[in-house]
Design a protein around this motif. Structure first.
Motif, PDB file in Angstrom:
ATOM      1  N   THR A  48      40.242 -19.191  28.835  1.00  0.00           N
ATOM      2  CA  THR A  48      41.010 -19.790  27.735  1.00  0.00           C
ATOM      3  C   THR A  48      41.979 -20.837  28.270  1.00  0.00           C
ATOM      4  N   ARG A  67      31.793 -13.087  19.997  1.00  0.00           N
ATOM      5  CA  ARG A  67      32.559 -12.258  19.067  1.00  0.00           C
ATOM      6  C   ARG A  67      31.930 -10.869  18.938  1.00  0.00           C
ATOM      7  N   THR A  72      38.944 -18.564  19.569  1.00  0.00           N
ATOM      8  CA  THR A  72      39.616 -19.671  18.879  1.00  0.00           C
ATOM      9  C   THR A  72      39.616 -20.937  19.733  1.00  0.00           C
ATOM     10  N   ASP A 105      33.671  -7.455  20.361  1.00  0.00           N
ATOM     11  CA  ASP A 105      34.021  -6.346  19.470  1.00  0.00           C
ATOM     12  C   ASP A 105      33.365  -5.047  19.930  1.00  0.00           C
ATOM     13  N   THR A 131      41.539  -7.225  22.715  1.00  0.00           N
ATOM     14  CA  THR A 131      41.326  -7.911  21.445  1.00  0.00           C
ATOM     15  C   THR A 131      42.122  -9.204  21.383  1.00  0.00           C
ATOM     16  N   ASP A 132      43.373  -9.174  21.833  1.00  0.00           N
ATOM     17  CA  ASP A 132      44.203 -10.385  21.818  1.00  0.00           C
ATOM     18  C   ASP A 132      43.585 -11.488  22.671  1.00  0.00           C
ATOM     19  N   ASP A 180      40.378 -12.827  20.931  1.00  0.00           N
ATOM     20  CA  ASP A 180      40.719 -13.693  19.803  1.00  0.00           C
ATOM     21  C   ASP A 180      41.118 -15.088  20.283  1.00  0.00           C
TER      22      ASP A 180
END
Length: 253
Positions: A61, A20, A101, A24, A93-94, A97
């Motif tokens: 992912t 994270r 998650t 960022d 960013t998408d 995230d």
């Protein structure tokens, strides 16, 4: 993986938190970057690094979310055909995230593809994506000419355990020339890599004899970490240039 010492010991790093943080920082660096700037040490520009990282995030992912036993393709399958520059940071960013998650929600007994033996898949992917993101964040920062944000000493050691202790011992990197390289962070255990006679043999911790090395790389853990990733870094390098060059065959992006 051939190691002696603490390279495969308890993991002190919170990889999700590191992912994270590094993600960022990457997004912030991309927002302020000249996307056409060349990344030092690579042939890529900032745009290419950013799109590569965002595509890898989406690839990982998908692999973890679907618990795939083998990849169905490369990260290139997740690269957008036409992404406006103004949308790049939001797209990153998408993807970040979704990755955080997915890795947070993955069960402890996650079963899916990895490419390092002996590490549980959930731990592997959290770790791999944290370091993937950190190195490319440093790439983007370096392209802008600013100081590169250092990584914490524990994170640097964790990255050396992955890169030096695992990836570099793969048979594909074996060389005929013999030599001994020492990596000596000033804030953590040293590492040595013995070249020749098959896959590289790696040692870490008190067993490393720095005085026996043919070439030595010294600096902060963060600096040695970046050097090991073949990135420009403020390390002190001494010894045989030919032995140093043997390490450059380890190319992982």
């Amino acid at each position: 993986m051939s190691t002696t010492g603490s390279g495969s010991g308890p993991d002190p790093v919170d990889h999700l938190a590191a992912l994270r943080t590094e993600g960022d920082l990457l997004v912030a660096a991309v927002r302020g970057a000249d996307l056409d700037a060349t990344v030092p040490g690579l042939t890529w520009d900032v745009r290419t690094v950013a799109v590569h990282t965002g595509s890898v995030h989406r690839w990982a992912t998908d692999l973890v979310r679907r618990r795939l036993p083998a990849p169905t393709g490369s990260s290139a399958a997740f690269t957008p055909a036409d992404l406006p520059d103004d949308d790049l940071a939001a797209w990153l960013t998408d993807g970040l995230d979704a990755l955080v998650t997915t890795l947070r929600d993955a069960p402890a007994d996650l079963a899916c593809f990895t490419f390092v033996d002996g590490i549980a898949p959930r731990t592997f992917w959290r770790r791999r994506q944290a370091h993937e993101t950190a190195v490319h964040r440093a790439d983007v920062e370096a392209a802008g000419g600013a100081d590169v944000t250092p990584v914490p000493a524990a994170f640097a050691q964790d990255g050396l355990a992955e890169l030096v202790g695992a990836f570099a011992t793969e048979a594909a990197y074996a060389v005929d020339r013999r030599g001994l390289l020492a990596l000596v962070p000033d804030d953590g255990p040293a590492w040595s890599v013995r070249f020749g006679d098959g896959p590289h043999r790696v040692t870490t911790g008190p067993a490393v004899d720095v005085n026996a090395a043919d070439a030595v790389v010294r600096g902060s853990g963060s600096a040695v970490y970046l050097w090991a990733w073949n990135r420009p870094s403020p390390v002190e390098v001494t010894g045989d240039d030919a032995v140093l060059a043997l390490w450059r065959r380890v190319r992982v992006t």
